[in-house]
Design a protein around this motif. Structure first.
Motif, PDB file in Angstrom:
ATOM      1  N   PHE A  59      -3.119  -1.252  10.393  1.00  0.00           N
ATOM      2  CA  PHE A  59      -2.316  -1.952   9.397  1.00  0.00           C
ATOM      3  C   PHE A  59      -0.855  -2.100   9.831  1.00  0.00           C
ATOM      4  O   PHE A  59      -0.299  -1.237  10.512  1.00  0.00           O
ATOM      5  N   GLY A  60      -0.262  -3.208   9.394  1.00  0.00           N
ATOM      6  CA  GLY A  60       1.168  -3.426   9.534  1.00  0.00           C
ATOM      7  C   GLY A  60       1.699  -3.975   8.226  1.00  0.00           C
ATOM      8  O   GLY A  60       0.940  -4.503   7.412  1.00  0.00           O
ATOM      9  N   SER A  61       3.010  -3.850   8.011  1.00  0.00           N
ATOM     10  CA  SER A  61       3.558  -4.237   6.709  1.00  0.00           C
ATOM     11  C   SER A  61       4.044  -5.687   6.653  1.00  0.00           C
ATOM     12  O   SER A  61       4.017  -6.310   5.600  1.00  0.00           O
ATOM     13  N   ASN A  62       4.550  -6.189   7.793  1.00  0.00           N
ATOM     14  CA  ASN A  62       5.188  -7.518   7.797  1.00  0.00           C
ATOM     15  C   ASN A  62       6.285  -7.625   6.745  1.00  0.00           C
ATOM     16  O   ASN A  62       6.530  -8.705   6.192  1.00  0.00           O
ATOM     17  N   PHE A  63       6.941  -6.529   6.443  1.00  0.00           N
ATOM     18  CA  PHE A  63       8.086  -6.615   5.541  1.00  0.00           C
ATOM     19  C   PHE A  63       9.330  -6.903   6.351  1.00  0.00           C
ATOM     20  O   PHE A  63       9.436  -6.475   7.510  1.00  0.00           O
ATOM     21  N   PRO A  64      10.261  -7.702   5.799  1.00  0.00           N
ATOM     22  CA  PRO A  64      10.343  -8.140   4.408  1.00  0.00           C
ATOM     23  C   PRO A  64       9.599  -9.435   4.074  1.00  0.00           C
ATOM     24  O   PRO A  64       9.619  -9.863   2.922  1.00  0.00           O
ATOM     25  N   VAL A  65       8.950 -10.077   5.050  1.00  0.00           N
ATOM     26  CA  VAL A  65       8.358 -11.390   4.770  1.00  0.00           C
ATOM     27  C   VAL A  65       7.345 -11.304   3.627  1.00  0.00           C
ATOM     28  O   VAL A  65       7.351 -12.125   2.704  1.00  0.00           O
ATOM     29  N   ASP A  66       6.479 -10.285   3.662  1.00  0.00           N
ATOM     30  CA  ASP A  66       5.468 -10.180   2.611  1.00  0.00           C
ATOM     31  C   ASP A  66       6.064  -9.810   1.256  1.00  0.00           C
ATOM     32  O   ASP A  66       5.365  -9.910   0.232  1.00  0.00           O
ATOM     33  N   SER A  67       7.329  -9.424   1.227  1.00  0.00           N
ATOM     34  CA  SER A  67       7.977  -9.126  -0.060  1.00  0.00           C
ATOM     35  C   SER A  67       8.158 -10.385  -0.899  1.00  0.00           C
ATOM     36  O   SER A  67       8.444 -10.297  -2.100  1.00  0.00           O
ATOM     37  N   LEU A  68       7.980 -11.552  -0.297  1.00  0.00           N
ATOM     38  CA  LEU A  68       8.033 -12.794  -1.067  1.00  0.00           C
ATOM     39  C   LEU A  68       6.906 -12.868  -2.089  1.00  0.00           C
ATOM     40  O   LEU A  68       6.977 -13.632  -3.056  1.00  0.00           O
ATOM     41  N   PHE A  69       5.854 -12.070  -1.871  1.00  0.00           N
ATOM     42  CA  PHE A  69       4.661 -12.179  -2.707  1.00  0.00           C
ATOM     43  C   PHE A  69       4.364 -10.912  -3.501  1.00  0.00           C
ATOM     44  O   PHE A  69       3.356 -10.853  -4.208  1.00  0.00           O
ATOM     45  N   GLY A  70       5.242  -9.913  -3.396  1.00  0.00           N
ATOM     46  CA  GLY A  70       5.035  -8.686  -4.157  1.00  0.00           C
ATOM     47  C   GLY A  70       5.757  -7.519  -3.528  1.00  0.00           C
ATOM     48  O   GLY A  70       6.671  -7.696  -2.712  1.00  0.00           O
ATOM     49  N   THR A  71       5.341  -6.323  -3.871  1.00  0.00           N
ATOM     50  CA  THR A  71       6.033  -5.111  -3.444  1.00  0.00           C
ATOM     51  C   THR A  71       5.261  -4.380  -2.350  1.00  0.00           C
ATOM     52  O   THR A  71       4.062  -4.605  -2.136  1.00  0.00           O
ATOM     53  N   TYR A  72       5.962  -3.466  -1.707  1.00  0.00           N
ATOM     54  CA  TYR A  72       5.333  -2.616  -0.695  1.00  0.00           C
ATOM     55  C   TYR A  72       4.231  -1.774  -1.328  1.00  0.00           C
ATOM     56  O   TYR A  72       3.177  -1.552  -0.729  1.00  0.00           O
ATOM     57  N   THR A  73       4.472  -1.326  -2.542  1.00  0.00           N
ATOM     58  CA  THR A  73       3.471  -0.540  -3.253  1.00  0.00           C
ATOM     59  C   THR A  73       2.196  -1.338  -3.454  1.00  0.00           C
ATOM     60  O   THR A  73       1.082  -0.812  -3.280  1.00  0.00           O
ATOM     61  N   GLN A  74       2.316  -2.610  -3.809  1.00  0.00           N
ATOM     62  CA  GLN A  74       1.137  -3.462  -3.962  1.00  0.00           C
ATOM     63  C   GLN A  74       0.400  -3.624  -2.636  1.00  0.00           C
ATOM     64  O   GLN A  74      -0.836  -3.646  -2.599  1.00  0.00           O
ATOM     65  N   LEU A  75       1.148  -3.745  -1.541  1.00  0.00           N
ATOM     66  CA  LEU A  75       0.522  -3.875  -0.228  1.00  0.00           C
ATOM     67  C   LEU A  75      -0.280  -2.623   0.102  1.00  0.00           C
ATOM     68  O   LEU A  75      -1.438  -2.704   0.550  1.00  0.00           O
TER      69      LEU A  75
END
Length: 282
Positions: A236-252
């Protein structure tokens, strides 16, 4: 993850595209036009239930010539931030072979350097791309590469010729559509790449491709990666902050935990930590 200091460094024009343009299919990126440094990343992780001891920084610069500036900046940032454990750099699309070789050598001087990400702009049939792969292989570096489903067949000959090169499929191959009907097409591409023993799958960026962090929506895509590559070659990888456009780290994290509910503790450890530690030597 990606870090950037936009108030200091103007290396990211792709974050502010001309009106009406969306080359990456991400949508409105206004939420990314802010400084994102180790403190911001740790704040996103806080409360998610996971501990991030070291992270792999993936180059995200798009201004011509800025990848070497970014590499020097990361060398100064890493000790102070205590987060960056490895760096995957970049080479500029359109460069000739001599420039690629020089840029790779310059970045490889850093003890953090692990390899190069190819996001776009490199044709696997081009001799320059072949030379890049040869140099990475010779230097013991890795190739972190986005290969969309339609591009798989084009990359196969080159990757087959470098069986000793560690290849990480970036963003799970970046599905072209959130339509469930696209899932079998994307899976076929993954299955073809997984036949190469030196290819691993980084399960990241799916929220960016599918425009959601809903666990139920992401689950079949995550499970497909794990089924095709196995828990020994997927992580797994987080791709943050890009994925933060669609929700939170907790949701990921919740989406990843939901999709891995049937794995053993040892298998979960592989996909959450040890496989990435092996690939990126952190």
């Amino acid at each position: 993850m990606h870090l950037w200091h936009l108030t200091e460094h103007k290396w990211y024009p792709a974050l502010d595209p001309p009106e009406g343009e969306d080359d990456f299919g991400i949508g409105d990126m206004a939420g990314l036009r802010r400084d994102y440094l180790p403190a911001e990343y740790r704040a996103d992780v806080s409360g998610s239930g996971v501990s991030v001891d070291k992270a792999v920084h993936i180059s995200a610069v798009t201004a011509p010539g800025s990848h070497l500036d970014e590499a020097r900046w990361l060398d100064t940032l890493a000790p102070a931030g205590g987060l960056v454990g490895a760096v995957v750099g970049a080479v500029e699309p359109g460069s000739d072979a001599a420039t690629v070789e020089a840029d790779l050598a310059a970045q490889a001087k850093s003890p953090l350097f692990r390899g190069i990400r190819v996001l776009y702009g490199f044709d696997p049939a081009d001799p320059v791309t072949r030379r890049l792969v040869e140099l990475l292989d010779e230097g013991g570096h890795l190739l972190d590469v986005v290969i969309h489903p339609a591009e798989v067949e084009g990359w196969l000959p080159l990757l087959r010729d470098a069986p000793g090169l560690s290849v990480v499929l970036e963003h799970a191959g970046w599905p072209d559509s959130a339509d469930p009907g696209h899932l079998p097409v994307w899976r076929d591409g993954l299955t073809t790449l997984a036949r190469l023993d030196n290819v691993s799958c980084k399960i990241s960026g799916l929220p960016m491709a599918l425009h959601t962090l809903d666990a139920a929506t992401l689950r079949p895509w995550i499970e497909t990666c794990l089924e095709v590559f196995g828990t020994g070659r997927a992580f797994f990888g987080s791709n943050f902050p890009v994925d933060s456009l669609f929700g939170t780290y907790t949701q990921l994290v919740e989406a990843y935990l939901t999709a891995t509910g049937g794995l053993t503790a040892a298998e979960r450890d592989q996909v959450f930590a040890t496989n990435a530690e092996r690939c990126y030597r952190i």
